[in-house]
Design an enzyme around this catalytic site. Structure first.
Site, PDB file in Angstrom:
ATOM      1  N   ASP A 480      46.030  44.066  35.874  1.00 54.14           N
ATOM      2  CA  ASP A 480      44.807  43.261  35.777  1.00 54.14           C
ATOM      3  C   ASP A 480      44.154  43.101  37.152  1.00 54.14           C
ATOM      4  OD1 ASP A 480      42.919  41.637  34.595  1.00 54.14           O
ATOM      5  OD2 ASP A 480      44.344  40.212  33.746  1.00 54.14           O
ATOM      6  N   ASP A 550      37.695  41.338  27.096  1.00 53.07           N
ATOM      7  CA  ASP A 550      38.405  40.101  26.744  1.00 53.07           C
ATOM      8  C   ASP A 550      37.861  39.509  25.454  1.00 53.07           C
ATOM      9  OD1 ASP A 550      40.263  40.018  28.694  1.00 53.07           O
ATOM     10  OD2 ASP A 550      39.308  38.467  29.898  1.00 53.07           O
TER      11      ASP A 550
HETATM   12  C1  DGJ Z   1      42.259  38.670  32.088  1.00 52.61           C
HETATM   13  C2  DGJ Z   1      42.615  39.713  31.074  1.00 52.61           C
HETATM   14  O1  DGJ Z   1      41.498  40.436  30.707  1.00 52.61           O
HETATM   15  C3  DGJ Z   1      43.280  39.035  29.889  1.00 52.61           C
HETATM   16  O2  DGJ Z   1      43.531  39.970  28.891  1.00 52.61           O
HETATM   17  C4  DGJ Z   1      44.543  38.379  30.354  1.00 52.61           C
HETATM   18  O3  DGJ Z   1      45.457  39.343  30.781  1.00 52.61           O
HETATM   19  C5  DGJ Z   1      44.226  37.397  31.470  1.00 52.61           C
HETATM   20  N1  DGJ Z   1      43.471  38.003  32.515  1.00 52.61           N
HETATM   21  C6  DGJ Z   1      45.510  36.844  32.045  1.00 52.61           C
HETATM   22  O4  DGJ Z   1      45.280  36.053  33.115  1.00 52.61           O
END
Ligand code: DGJ
Length: 741
Positions: A480, A550
């Site tokens: 990430d 997301d």
């Molecule tokens: C942002 C990501 O896009 C999410 O899927 C998740 O992993 C969160 N970060 C976790 O902090």
């Protein structure tokens, strides 16, 4: 002294003028040679002018005989600028937006490139050929190589540039684009992507007018939420899915990019694409070379569909990491547990995932940090040891547990970032990106580590390596990156080289990826950056997949996945079924619709299974089993878009067809209430009109289509189409189409 300088300059000038004659391959002389860079169906034609500069002639359907370009007249006044250059440099008579702009060692701002020679090398793969065209400044020992790679079957041509400074002192590169492409048409309809977090890859079509339109990012990291370094350019008429000429392009670079579309007074369009020159001066010492990232081009006269299929084939055959393997289905812990879990929460999730037939469990954020436990986004980032309070038996125990239930195990990291509340930040304030002497700004309570610094690169590699050491059963890493660059500044880079930051950061990242891939060739690594913030072909060279967004709301996902898959293949697009209403939009969508949509990408789930009813879990089981029957088509088949969600009909439909046209899967989604009278007519594509097919509706007990289980000729399915009864928003259907011999 002055005389001496003048003499030197005259010698240099003479040498520069003679240089092309000395170096040209015999076959390319005399004047006006023509270079035909070609694939099975495309030609890109360049040629020399009588003053030895390299001109662009043509890009489009393959030409058998390109010799007329030797004598072609353009009727342009020779004293008014020039014809189209192959790679526009700032200087001389060029007034186009320059792909190369630099300051020579003596302060001269002019660069005039002339042709020296070209070499073609065949690789061990007969489908791939590399043509290197060597250019040199007319007056300075400055060398520019245009490197074209052709992928014959996929009809893709990539271009990158290598600039070498043979001058006595440092030169400064201001623009150093990867590619320059002139285009001639009556009108230009630019299709590009805009968006935001949770709204990635929204398609927008713009009729280009005179002047410059640019698509760019200046964020350094997390560069693809708002725009994407890719486009589809429809010539003469608005973009159609199946008809008309379309040029597709994508830059393989994860940092700042800029794609310029300049329409000049002769109604020609000039595309320059590459690293964004924004605050990115790059100094090249004597003897040093700079290599740009690759720009990928394709062309089709079968509309956007043709461009997509070319790009997908190329991506799967040559660019996406490990693209030939089936990706596992998975349950990700994020939206089901967030930071709030203990060992039991996770082993329950593993049990549930196994029971529903999923193949992997991915433990997301929240598993690490002890002095500063990672119980929210405010602390712990950077301290990559397991949190003993939450997971007393460690990651190894969880991974073994998953394996004992027949699942694979994956885990989340965010190694480029650090919370101020972390032991890492206490130890290494010098690693934080911030303006000299200033304070670093936080985004999501975190700072960015300075990946231009080799020590930081070692650290980031070490995070990955260290996590992998926690269990031999870790086979998937979600990588990430949840912020972009602000208040730029590096303690590592010298004061007069701060502008290198934007380039060196990404090169640092890529060198870490290289080390990871050398040591861990098989592990699946997902590129996530607050969802779809790192969706580009540079990242995909090292990653098997991206976290598309997301936003897991199925209605929003229609547009996000549609846009993403215009350029990037479904194999790479993580698509998860979440709770409804989900946590981003509040839309309420039926579980079937959510599955049907996620089944058109790499299917996963991201919710708390304990909150599902028995009936919902049964349905999930059926959907996952059905997905396994069709996922080879999703991952490796040809994508045909049947109905665009942007068309305004309230329907979305797509299909994937196997290369041998024996099997296909078709999807239909109803996005708005259609009244009692309207039903869709999905005219299928990509099938063989001569074959006979059986249609089987998947993921349902009660079919929406009268033809379920029946046989149809391919010609019927193509010409008449299918008309499932989808009339209410949220109704959807998935059909398996199989040849019956
Ligand atoms: C942002 C990501 O896009 C999410 O899927 C998740 O992993 C969160 N970060 C976790 O902090």
């Amino acid at each position: 002294m002055k005389r001496m300088k003048d003499v030197m300059r005259s010698v240099l000038l003479l040498l520069a003028v003679l240089w092309p004659c000395l170096n040209l391959q015999a076959a390319d002389r005399p004047e006006k040679s023509v270079l035909n860079v070609q694939t099975d169906d495309l030609s890109l034609v360049l040629g020399t002018a009588s003053d030895s500069s390299l001109m662009f002639h043509y890009f489009g359907p393959r030409l058998a005989d390109v010799s007329p370009f030797r004598n072609k007249q353009t009727y342009r006044r020779a004293d008014y600028g020039t014809d189209d250059p192959a790679y526009a440099a700032a200087g001389g008579r060029n007034l186009l937006y320059p792909a190369l702009r630099m300051t020579h060692a003596d302060g001269n701002l002019n660069t005039e490139l002339i042709y020296v020679g070209a070499t073609t090398t065949d690789s061990s793969d007969p489908n791939v050929t590399e043509t290197t065209v060597l250019l040199r400044d007319r007056f300075y020992p400055l060398e520019v190589k245009l490197i074209f790679r052709t992928y014959a079957r996929e009809n893709v041509i990539t271009e990158r540039v290598e600039i070498t400074n043979h001058e006595k002192k440092t030169v400064v590169l201001h623009h150093y684009y990867s590619a320059f492409l002139p285009v001639k048409a009556q009108k230009y309809y630019l299709n590009h992507f805009h968006g935001a977090w949770a709204q990635e890859m929204t398609l927008e079509e713009t009729l280009l007018t005179h002047g410059i339109k640019s698509v760019e990012s200046r964020k350094g990291v997390r560069t693809t939420h708002h725009e994407n370094p890719s486009f589809l350019l429809a010539l003469d008429r608005p973009m159609d899915e199946n008809y008309g000429e379309v040029i597709g392009g994508a830059l393989a670079w994860s940092g700042n990019y800029r794609l310029n579309f300049e329409m000049n007074e002769s109604n020609e369009l000039y595309i320059s694409a590459g690293i964004n020159p924004y605050a990115s001066e790059y100094r090249l010492s004597p003897g040093e070379s700079f290599r740009t990232p690759e720009m990928v081009f394709t062309y089709s006269c079968e509309g956007a569909g043709g461009v997509t299929r070319n790009l997908h084939d190329w991506a799967r055959n040559y660019q996406v990491y490990d693209a030939q393997t089936i990706r596992p289905t998975l349950l990700n812990s994020w939206e089901g547990a967030y930071f709030d879990f203990d060992e039991k929460t996770l082993t329950d999730m593993i049990d549930d995932a196994a029971e529903m037939g999923l193949e992997m469990f991915v433990l997301d954020d929240g598993w690490f940090g002890n002095k500063y436990p990672r119980n929210d986004a405010k602390g712990g980032l950077g301290d990559w040891e397991v949190n003993h309070a939450k997971l007393p038996r460690g990651i190894g125990y969880l991974a073994d547990y998953a394996v004992s239930k027949g699942l694979r195990f994956g885990i989340w990291i965010e190694p480029e970032m650090v919370n101020p509340r972390s032991e890492l930040a206490e130890r290494h304030p010098d690693w934080i990106v911030r303006s000299k002497g200033g304070t670093a700004t936080t985004i999501r309570s975190q700072w960015l580590l300075d990946l231009t610094n080799p020590e930081v690169q070692d650290f980031v590699f070490g995070v990955f390596d260290g996590v992998m050491q926690q269990s031999p059963n870790i086979t998937y890493i979600k990588w990430d990156a949840n912020r972009h660059v602000e208040n730029v500044g590096s303690e590592y880079l010298p004061d007069d080289q701060q502008e290198r930051f934007w380039v060196d950061y990404i090169q640092g990242l890529y060198s870490v990826y290289e080390r990871i891939r050398a040591k861990y060739p098989r592990v699946i690594v997902q590129a996530c950056s607050s969802g779809g913030g790192r969706v580009d072909y540079g990242a995909l060279k090292y990653h098997q997949e991206v976290w598309t967004s997301d936003n897991t709301d199925a209605l929003s996902r229609v547009y996000i996945q549609y846009g993403t898959n215009l350029i990037y293949p479904a194999l790479v697009t993580g698509a998860h079924v979440s709770a409804s209403p989900n946590h981003q939009t509040g839309n309420v969508m039926p579980l079937k619709f959510r599955f049907d949509l996620a089944m058109s990408g790499r299917l996963g789930m991201e919710l708390q299974p304990r909150q599902m009813s028995e009936q919902e879990r049964e349905m999930a089981k059926g959907a996952i089993a059905d997905y396994k029957r069709i996922r080879d088509l999703v991952m490796f088949g040809d994508l045909y878009r049947i109905e665009s969600p942007y068309a305004g009909t309230g329907y979305y439909s797509l299909m994937y067809v196997s290369k041998d046209k024996k099997r296909a899967v078709a999807y239909g989604y109803c996005l708005q209430y259609q009244g009692r009278t309207v039903t869709p007519r999905f005219r299928l594509r990509g099938l063989d009109p001569e074959k006979r097919y059986r249609i089987t509706e998947l993921n349902t007990r009660k079919s929406s289509f009268w033809g379920n289980g029946k046989l149809f000729g391919g010609d019927y399915l193509i010409r008449e189409g299918i008309n499932p009864k989808l009339q209410k928003c949220g109704e959807s259907a998935v059909f398996l189409i199989e040849e019956v011999e």
